[in-house]
Write an enzyme that holds these catalytic residues in place. Structure first.
Site, PDB file in Angstrom:
ATOM      1  CD  GLU A 128      -7.197  -4.083   5.383  1.00 42.24           C
ATOM      2  OE1 GLU A 128      -6.379  -2.524   4.968  1.00 42.24           O
ATOM      3  OE2 GLU A 128      -6.148  -5.028   5.691  1.00 42.24           O
ATOM      4  CB  THR A 181       1.524  -2.841   3.380  1.00 38.01           C
ATOM      5  OG1 THR A 181       1.399  -2.641   5.117  1.00 38.01           O
ATOM      6  CG2 THR A 181       1.164  -4.648   3.303  1.00 38.01           C
TER       7      THR A 181
END
Lengths: 305, 305
Positions: A128, A181
């Site tokens: 991530e 993101t």
């Protein structure tokens, strides 16, 4: 065991009132991964279908996650990883998380389970970090553990598995536009009004209570977010219209992850089908391509195929 | 029924991570109230013992709460209220809430229960508004409902009853100094860092999960507050020392309400007794008078005597 094939599910994180702490696992959307031991002492991404993603292990979230795990084990075993992406990158339903979590889960199986599912979370979080510059856990945790996961704290990392009332269904609409993101985080205000924060934790507390008591209406009333949603929803085409459309048959509605996907939480197949249909009818009149999914909450997480 | 005597319990609100939304009810500390119908169509405070508080109904929290209720019922029945205070005003363990909640509970009983306990909360909140300028519910709700109460939202008001694991004990130390709730609110920052807000809602979510799963250790790990406690604890003499003292035998420690009382949440009588003793030994060497209480969580709330 020399090789293993797994289903690595999509996940909905940042669940409204649970920004950065709450996510849930889907059952009908996910990648397939084939992982096998090799004799080369290196981690290789041998094949990726469905998406254009880096084959170089150090630039691929699955590669990075597995390497973090092998380093922690101080093990020189090599692995070949095949990834068949069904979850689109940048969709906001945990595409990178599925690859990271799927890879460490599969390697852990091939090594005879040196780690519990919970212990795999920090390795998957390394993926991530590569994907978004932020090692968040609210996608990888539900992908690994299934159901709803609460990230109680990051330092130290503590993740709590919450119950999933059986009739919950999630309808996800993914407008095929790109929101990174990183960008989606950048537009967030770094301070919040105390009054709003109090509202948010009242709602999160109520949502968690609703999961334990299977109070579907309470779950719906608690799915509110006056902090992040008003800012991020601006980036999502027709957010308000979808919110209104969902109101008749869904318990609640919000942004999935950092968008652009949105989700409607529903009770039962019938309501979910109606929301699915209404979203479809509405969005197909717009100039934006989209994917639409409907899924129960997956109580198990990653599955061996 | 013409008259009724009730026990109106003390409560711990602002429970650490649950600032403004979470409170719990005590069992061994509380006021006694005697309420009877009169023929005068007016609400009178006929007697107060134990504290120097206004006898004028419009300036007394119990009077104000009962009047709000009667107005809502559009009823001209009068009541005489006797209050025997055991909870010191300004202690931070819900002194005004006990009087407000006790009064509306008792009057509701005398009238044949036109309202549910939950429906009495808004009337009792009128007393809180008189006392502190803020109609908060996290003391009156647990006083009325017992156990732990979560104020999900204020607009509309929604309070959720949470389970209370049986072995929980609360040790409360009340240093006899005065901190007005108004002042204690005034020093709060009106904005919070997003990262800290996220931490706080992670902890609150985990605390609520711990109540359902009776995970005492998790309850302890979740009783954290990096937002309000660092500011308000400055007003409480020897806060840090008490925090450290409690660490050995308590699950968690924090400010009760807006102080000056502090509470330690413990598992079982033995641990609670040890914390009680250590607080006592420590504080009696200081120049500040104090009260010390130990209590189970009261699952029932106000009791008819």
């Amino acid at each position: 065991m020399e090789s293993i094939k797994v289903f690595a599910p999509a996940t909905v994180a940042n669940l409204s009132c649970g920004f950065d702490v709450l996510g849930c696992c889907l059952d009908t959307v996910g990648d397939e991964m084939l992982i096998q031991k090799n004799d080369l002492k290196t981690v290789r991404i041998t094949k990726i279908t469905g998406q254009d993603l880096p084959l170089e292990a150090d630039k691929n979230v699955a590669g990075v996650a597995v390497k973090a795990m092998l380093e922690h084990l101080n093990l020189e075993q090599g692995f070949d990883i095949e990834i068949h992406k069904k979850i689109k990158a940048g969709s906001g339903i945990g595409s990178s998380a599925a690859s990271s979590a799927g890879a460490v889960f599969a390697v852990n199986e091939l090594l005879g389970k040196p780690y519990s599912k919970n212990e795999l979370i920090p390795f998957a979080m390394q993926g991530e970090f590569l994907a978004s510059g932020n090692a968040h856990a609210d996608n990888v945790a539900p992908a690994l553990l299934g159901g709803f996961s609460l990230v109680k704290s990051y330092e130290p990392l503590e993740v709590i598995s919450l119950p999933s009332p059986e009739a919950l269904r999630v309808v996800v609409l993914h407008p095929l536009i790109e929101i990174k993101t990183k960008d989606s985080r950048a537009i967030l205000k770094q301070t919040v009004n105390l009054k709003q924060a109090v509202q948010q934790w009242g709602n999160l507390g109520a949502f968690i209570s609703g999961l334990y008591t299977e109070d579907y209406e309470l779950l719906g009333r608690s799915l509110k977010d006056d902090i992040v949603e008003p800012v991020r929803s601006i980036l999502i085409p027709f957010f308000e219209e979808l919110d209104k459309l969902s109101a008749k048959h869904a318990l609640g509605f919000g942004i999935s992850g950092s968008g652009p996907s949105v989700f409607a939480l529903c009770k039962g197949d019938e309501n979910a089908a109606k929301v699915y249909e209404e979203f479809q009818e509405f969005y197909k009149t717009k100039e934006i391509e989209f994917d639409l999914h409907v899924s129960p909450v997956n109580p198990e997480g990653i599955k061996i195929l």
